[in-house]
Design a protein around this motif. Structure first.
Motif, mmCIF file in Angstrom:
data_model
loop_
_atom_site.group_PDB
_atom_site.id
_atom_site.type_symbol
_atom_site.label_atom_id
_atom_site.label_comp_id
_atom_site.label_asym_id
_atom_site.label_seq_id
_atom_site.Cartn_x
_atom_site.Cartn_y
_atom_site.Cartn_z
ATOM 1 N N ASP A 1 -3.760 -10.835 -5.313
ATOM 2 C CA ASP A 1 -2.741 -9.864 -5.717
ATOM 3 C C ASP A 1 -2.503 -9.914 -7.211
ATOM 4 O OD1 ASP A 1 -1.056 -7.780 -4.914
ATOM 5 O OD2 ASP A 1 0.705 -9.075 -4.973
ATOM 6 N N GLY A 2 -2.902 -11.023 -7.862
ATOM 7 C CA GLY A 2 -2.773 -11.085 -9.311
ATOM 8 C C GLY A 2 -3.614 -10.036 -10.011
ATOM 9 N N ALA A 3 -4.775 -9.691 -9.423
ATOM 10 C CA ALA A 3 -5.610 -8.641 -10.010
ATOM 11 C C ALA A 3 -4.926 -7.285 -9.943
ATOM 12 C CB ALA A 3 -6.964 -8.593 -9.289
ATOM 13 N N PHE A 4 -4.116 -7.059 -8.906
ATOM 14 C CA PHE A 4 -3.392 -5.792 -8.786
ATOM 15 C C PHE A 4 -2.120 -5.810 -9.638
ATOM 16 C CE2 PHE A 4 -6.121 -5.824 -5.135
ATOM 17 C CZ PHE A 4 -6.420 -4.500 -4.890
ATOM 18 N N GLN A 5 -1.448 -6.953 -9.694
ATOM 19 C CA GLN A 5 -0.224 -7.038 -10.478
ATOM 20 C C GLN A 5 -0.499 -6.884 -11.964
ATOM 21 O OE1 GLN A 5 1.716 -10.686 -9.383
ATOM 22 N NE2 GLN A 5 2.183 -10.007 -7.300
ATOM 23 N N ALA A 6 -1.711 -7.259 -12.391
ATOM 24 C CA ALA A 6 -2.062 -7.090 -13.807
ATOM 25 C C ALA A 6 -2.097 -5.621 -14.199
ATOM 26 C CB ALA A 6 -3.416 -7.742 -14.086
ATOM 27 N N THR A 7 -2.265 -4.741 -13.224
ATOM 28 C CA THR A 7 -2.272 -3.291 -13.490
ATOM 29 C C THR A 7 -0.901 -2.663 -13.254
ATOM 30 O OG1 THR A 7 -2.838 -2.656 -11.210
ATOM 31 C CG2 THR A 7 -4.650 -3.268 -12.680
ATOM 32 N N GLY A 8 0.089 -3.477 -12.917
ATOM 33 C CA GLY A 8 1.418 -2.951 -12.624
ATOM 34 C C GLY A 8 1.606 -2.543 -11.187
ATOM 35 N N ALA A 9 0.623 -2.811 -10.313
ATOM 36 C CA ALA A 9 0.709 -2.454 -8.897
ATOM 37 C C ALA A 9 0.729 -3.731 -8.061
ATOM 38 C CB ALA A 9 -0.470 -1.558 -8.506
ATOM 39 N N SER A 10 0.624 -3.580 -6.751
ATOM 40 C CA SER A 10 0.575 -4.714 -5.836
ATOM 41 C C SER A 10 -0.171 -4.291 -4.582
ATOM 42 C CB SER A 10 1.984 -5.199 -5.471
ATOM 43 O OG SER A 10 1.902 -6.262 -4.522
ATOM 44 N N LEU A 11 -0.924 -5.238 -4.020
ATOM 45 C CA LEU A 11 -1.643 -4.954 -2.780
ATOM 46 C C LEU A 11 -0.687 -4.893 -1.597
ATOM 47 C CD1 LEU A 11 -4.450 -4.526 -1.527
ATOM 48 C CD2 LEU A 11 -4.651 -7.008 -1.302
ATOM 49 N N PHE A 12 0.429 -5.591 -1.682
ATOM 50 C CA PHE A 12 1.413 -5.642 -0.597
ATOM 51 C C PHE A 12 2.631 -4.788 -0.959
ATOM 52 C CE2 PHE A 12 -1.023 -9.543 -0.469
ATOM 53 C CZ PHE A 12 -1.328 -9.679 0.873
ATOM 54 N N PRO A 13 3.306 -4.220 0.047
ATOM 55 C CA PRO A 13 4.516 -3.441 -0.250
ATOM 56 C C PRO A 13 5.624 -4.333 -0.795
ATOM 57 C CG PRO A 13 4.246 -3.740 2.119
ATOM 58 C CD PRO A 13 2.998 -4.255 1.489
ATOM 59 N N LYS A 14 6.266 -3.876 -1.844
ATOM 60 C CA LYS A 14 7.338 -4.660 -2.466
ATOM 61 C C LYS A 14 8.658 -3.901 -2.521
ATOM 62 C CE LYS A 14 4.905 -8.020 -5.297
ATOM 63 N NZ LYS A 14 4.821 -8.653 -6.632
ATOM 64 N N ARG A 15 8.594 -2.569 -2.494
ATOM 65 C CA ARG A 15 9.798 -1.751 -2.568
ATOM 66 C C ARG A 15 9.907 -0.900 -1.313
ATOM 67 N NH1 ARG A 15 8.272 1.398 -7.876
ATOM 68 N NH2 ARG A 15 6.420 1.589 -6.534
ATOM 69 N N ARG A 16 11.113 -0.440 -1.048
ATOM 70 C CA ARG A 16 11.351 0.352 0.158
ATOM 71 C C ARG A 16 10.526 1.634 0.156
ATOM 72 N NH1 ARG A 16 11.403 1.772 4.478
ATOM 73 N NH2 ARG A 16 13.036 1.761 6.065
ATOM 74 N N GLU A 17 10.308 2.204 -1.011
ATOM 75 C CA GLU A 17 9.523 3.434 -1.064
ATOM 76 C C GLU A 17 8.027 3.162 -0.878
ATOM 77 O OE1 GLU A 17 10.962 2.418 -5.302
ATOM 78 O OE2 GLU A 17 11.742 2.481 -3.249
ATOM 79 N N ASP A 18 7.602 1.894 -0.940
ATOM 80 C CA ASP A 18 6.194 1.570 -0.692
ATOM 81 C C ASP A 18 5.840 1.651 0.785
ATOM 82 O OD1 ASP A 18 5.776 1.112 -3.360
ATOM 83 O OD2 ASP A 18 6.060 -1.059 -3.224
ATOM 84 N N LEU A 19 6.834 1.543 1.653
ATOM 85 C CA LEU A 19 6.587 1.497 3.093
ATOM 86 C C LEU A 19 7.594 2.402 3.799
ATOM 87 C CD1 LEU A 19 5.000 0.252 5.438
ATOM 88 C CD2 LEU A 19 6.560 -1.690 5.403
ATOM 89 N N VAL A 20 7.107 3.511 4.294
ATOM 90 C CA VAL A 20 7.962 4.499 4.976
ATOM 91 C C VAL A 20 7.631 4.469 6.459
ATOM 92 C CG1 VAL A 20 8.615 6.923 5.120
ATOM 93 C CG2 VAL A 20 8.017 5.925 2.903
ATOM 94 N N THR A 21 8.644 4.369 7.308
ATOM 95 C CA THR A 21 8.441 4.268 8.747
ATOM 96 C C THR A 21 9.159 5.405 9.472
ATOM 97 O OG1 THR A 21 10.401 2.890 9.149
ATOM 98 C CG2 THR A 21 8.371 1.762 8.509
#
Length: 312
Positions: free
Chosen positions: A127-147
């Motif tokens: 996930d460090g490779a994704f966080q270096a771009t300002g993103a994340s492989l896993f959902p971190k905010r409520r808007e990242d995961l809508v149910t």
């Protein structure tokens, strides 16, 4: 609990049994990436403990079925107390092409990342490779995961969404590359792009000169002597937190004919072998039956003399 349905105010009938094709979970979150996904229920969705507990019960009972994952969208059906199963949908925010390209470049820059991914494994700090771009492989905010769920429960997540979340967590244990698909890229797309970046980096390197290599004076006494101090090695013989995790990730092969899945049938044997190997490595004394002394003579066998007709 009241025996009345709060929406229709009619007596509830008996609970509907789970479908025969339902997916039963046994130990969702047996890997680090599966644990990160399960943690999103509390950290991102902030689910109610009661609903989450009922969702775990539904997942273990096999009430979730028709699970499908495609391009950031997860769909499933969960059998509740009504005749019609509820439709559950989970949507993850898709990473942009620029975020994916930057993350793939960061993964290709580390040889251990590329080697693990091309070997079918998920590096722990990927996930460090994704966080270096300002993103994340896993959902971190409520808007990242809508149910969403077709049930009348106003809770978000409801127990049907929670059950789907747990079932998906165990699916991720078996196939971590579903994480890429949840973020918008298929496994083959990521691996092909990774090979292309790694191949381009290799071709851009300046080839070594073909004039030969000059060797300095050699001494036979220094042949097997290290040039520098060797690194120290440490070993750990601690028991794993989850026994049989690899078997659960591999799943059931097509040729398997046993009633119980391989993880249940073979895990006790592997655990026993691992415990024995750990005792040997730690030089623990293993009690065994004492062998008989070589000087000890076996007890004589009693013989019965048979009398013949002509015997005196």
């Amino acid at each position: 609990m009241s025996p009345w349905d709060r929406d229709t105010w009619k007596p509830q009938g008996p609970k509907k049994p789970p479908p025969a094709r339902g997916i039963k979970t046994t130990n969702a979150g047996s890997t680090w990436w599966g644990q990160r996904w399960i943690a999103a229920l509390n950290e991102v969705l902030r689910g109610d403990e009661g609903r989450l507990a009922r969702g775990r019960t539904y997942a273990r009972a096999g009430r979730t079925h028709d699970l499908a994952v495609e391009q950031g969208k997860v769909t499933a059906r969960v059998t509740g107390s009504r005749d019609t199963p509820y439709k559950v949908t989970l949507k993850l925010a898709q990473l942009t092409d620029s975020e994916w390209n930057a993350a793939i470049a960061a993964m290709a820059a580390k040889a251990q990342f590329a080697a693990a991914l091309l070997a079918g494994e998920m590096p722990k700090d990927i996930d460090g490779a994704f966080q270096a771009t300002g993103a994340s492989l896993f959902p971190k905010r409520r808007e990242d995961l809508v149910t969403s769920c077709s049930c009348p429960d106003w809770g978000d997540p409801c127990k049907h969404v929670a059950a789907t979340h747990y079932v998906l967590g165990e699916a991720l244990d078996r196939d971590p590359f579903l994480l890429f698909e949840l973020r918008g890229r298929k496994k083959t797309q990521v691996l092909d792009a990774l090979r292309a970046v790694r191949g381009g980096a290799a071709e851009s390197q300046t080839p070594p000169a073909a004039s030969g290599v000059a060797l300095g004076p050699l001494n036979a006494a220094d042949y097997d002597r290290p040039r520098a101090a060797l690194p120290s090695f440490t070993f750990s013989f601690d028991a794993p937190a989850n026994h049989g995790a690899v078997l659960r990730q591999l799943g059931t092969p097509a040729a398997w004919s046993g009633k119980a899945p391989p993880a249940e049938a073979l895990a006790p044997l592997l655990r026993s072998a691992a415990d024995a190997a750990r005792r040997i490595a730690l030089s623990e004394r293993v009690e065994a039956a004492a062998p008989e002394s070589p000087d000890r003579k076996p007890a004589p066998r009693s013989r019965k003399r048979r009398r013949g007709r002509g015997a005196p």
